[in-house]
Design a protein around this motif. Structure first.
Motif, PDB file in Angstrom:
ATOM      1  N   ASN A  98       0.849  -1.187   0.000  1.00  0.00           N
ATOM      2  CA  ASN A  98       0.000   0.000   0.000  1.00  0.00           C
ATOM      3  C   ASN A  98       0.885   1.237   0.000  1.00  0.00           C
ATOM      4  OD1 ASN A  98      -2.198   1.749   0.279  1.00  0.00           O
ATOM      5  ND2 ASN A  98      -2.164   1.616   2.504  1.00  0.00           N
ATOM      6  N   HIS A 100       0.974   4.795   1.159  1.00  0.00           N
ATOM      7  CA  HIS A 100       0.209   5.565   2.137  1.00  0.00           C
ATOM      8  C   HIS A 100       0.867   6.917   2.365  1.00  0.00           C
ATOM      9  CE1 HIS A 100      -2.664   6.089   5.415  1.00  0.00           C
ATOM     10  NE2 HIS A 100      -1.674   6.603   6.115  1.00  0.00           N
ATOM     11  N   LEU A 104       3.660   6.750   9.024  1.00  0.00           N
ATOM     12  CA  LEU A 104       3.013   5.780   9.900  1.00  0.00           C
ATOM     13  C   LEU A 104       3.864   5.470  11.127  1.00  0.00           C
ATOM     14  CD1 LEU A 104       1.712   3.448   7.086  1.00  0.00           C
ATOM     15  CD2 LEU A 104       0.298   4.799   8.637  1.00  0.00           C
ATOM     16  N   ARG A 108      -2.949   6.985  10.456  1.00  0.00           N
ATOM     17  CA  ARG A 108      -3.561   5.860   9.777  1.00  0.00           C
ATOM     18  C   ARG A 108      -4.990   6.252   9.393  1.00  0.00           C
ATOM     19  NH1 ARG A 108      -1.998   0.973  14.019  1.00  0.00           N
ATOM     20  NH2 ARG A 108       0.235   0.854  13.521  1.00  0.00           N
ATOM     21  N   ASP A 136      -3.955   0.068   8.079  1.00  0.00           N
ATOM     22  CA  ASP A 136      -2.626   0.679   7.914  1.00  0.00           C
ATOM     23  C   ASP A 136      -1.649   0.248   8.996  1.00  0.00           C
ATOM     24  OD1 ASP A 136      -3.649   2.044   5.712  1.00  0.00           O
ATOM     25  OD2 ASP A 136      -4.281   3.746   6.912  1.00  0.00           O
TER      26      ASP A 136
END
Length: 276
Positions: A98, A100, A104, A108, A136
Motif C-alpha cells: 500500500n 500511504h 506511519l 492511519r 494501515d
C-alpha cells in the motif's frame, strides 16, 4: 512484474501511470463502480478507471476479481487509496503493498493529508507498506519525509507526496520480489487516526484561533455565511494573527478575488467574519 492495481481517486492515477512507465504488466485494475453525476444521472468513472481505460488496461469493479488477476499471473497487489477494506481471502491469495501518504503510524486511515495540515504538523511523508488486515498496520518497505510549510495547501501537498510516492514505489518494485517482500520493518511510535472529514468540519468558526481557520482554508472546502448565504473561502493569508481572504466564491457564482467581492457586497464592519 505482473501486478494487480487497486485504487480510485485522482491521487492514485500517477502511481498507476508510473508503474506502467516502469515496465510493469498491470493484468487488472480494480476500482469503485461508476457514480451518477449531475441532474441527468450520467455515470462517471473514477479517475483511476478513466486512466486505466486510456492506458488500455482491463478494469474491474469487483474486488474478488483480484483472484482472476492472480490466475492470470499477478505476483503482487498494489493498493493506492482504494477506499475499501481488502478482505482476508484476497490478502491470502497474493501479497499486497500500500502506498500511504503519512509517516506511519501517525495518521492511519482515510484522510492523512488533511489531518496533518489541520493538526499543524510541520512534516508528513510517504510510505510503501505491507498490507495487512488491520487499518494501515503493516510494516514499511520504504519511507520518505516531506515538510509542510505554513502556507502549504492540501492540493500542493498531495502533488508533492504523489511525486515522492511514485518514485518510492517504482524503486521498491524494481528489486526482485523475493528479495524484499518478507523484510518489512514494523511501525514504531504513537498511533493516530485520520478519520474522514465530516461536512460540518468545513464551516469556519471565527471564534477559533485564526491559525486553525487558516489551516482549514488550506485543506480546501472551507466556508462561512454572509447575509444568510454561503461564502466559500478558497484562499487566504495569515497576517499578524488574522485571516485575510484572497479568493472567495459566493453562493451561485464563480471564484473571484476577495477585494472584488468586497467592493460589490460592501459588507458592514460587524457582519463579516464574526465580530472581529
Amino acid at each position: 512484474m505482473k501486478l494487480v492495481f487497486l485504487g480510485t481517486p485522482e491521487m492514485a492515477v500517477a502511481p498507476l501511470v508510473a508503474l506502467v512507465d516502469a515496465g510493469h504488466d498491470i493484468v487488472r485494475v480494480v476500482t469503485r463502480v461508476d457514480k451518477k453525476r449531475g441532474r441527468g444521472g450520467a455515470l462517471s468513472p473514477s479517475p483511476v478507471k478513466a486512466a486505466a481505460v486510456e492506458l488500455g488496461l482491463p478494469v474491474s469493479h469487483d474486488p474478488d476479481d483480484v483472484l482472476d488477476a492472480v490466475a492470470d499471473g499477478a505476483e503482487l497487489g498494489v493498493v493506492v487509496a482504494y477506499g475499501r477494506i481488502i478482505k482476508p481471502h484476497l490478502l491470502d491469495a497474493v501479497p499486497m503493498v500500500n502506498l500511504h501518504y503519512s509517516l506511519l503510524p501517525r495518521w492511519r486511515g482515510a484522510a492523512p493529508v488533511e489531518r496533518a495540515i489541520l493538526s499543524g504538523d510541520d512534516e508528513t511523508g510517504v510510505g510503501v507498506m505491507r498490507l495487512e488486515e488491520g487499518l494501515d498496520t503493516g510494516g514499511l518497505y520504504a519511507e520518505e519525509r516531506v515538510p509542510i510549510g505554513g502556507d502549504t495547501t492540501a492540493d500542493e501537498l498531495r502533488a508533492t507526496l504523489s511525486d515522492v510516492g511514485c518514485r518510492l514505489l517504482v524503486d521498491v518494485l524494481a528489486q526482485p520480489l523475493a528479495s524484499w517482500i518478507d523484510d518489512a520493518i514494523p511501525q514504531t511510535g504513537e498511533t493516530t487516526y485520520a478519520s474522514k472529514l465530516d461536512k460540518a468540519e468545513f464551516e469556519l468558526d471565527w471564534k477559533r484561533p485564526a491559525v486553525e481557520n487558516h489551516r482549514l482554508i488550506r485543506v480546501g472546502g472551507a466556508w462561512t455565511t454572509f447575509r444568510e448565504k454561503r461564502l466559500k473561502i478558497l484562499a487566504a493569508d495569515l497576517v499578524d494573527g488574522t485571516v485575510v481572504p484572497t479568493m472567495v466564491q459566493p453562493e451561485g457564482k464563480g471564484p473571484m478575488a476577495f477585494d472584488a467581492w468586497r467592493n460589490g457586497a460592501q459588507p458592514l464592519p460587524d457582519e463579516l467574519f464574526g465580530d472581529r
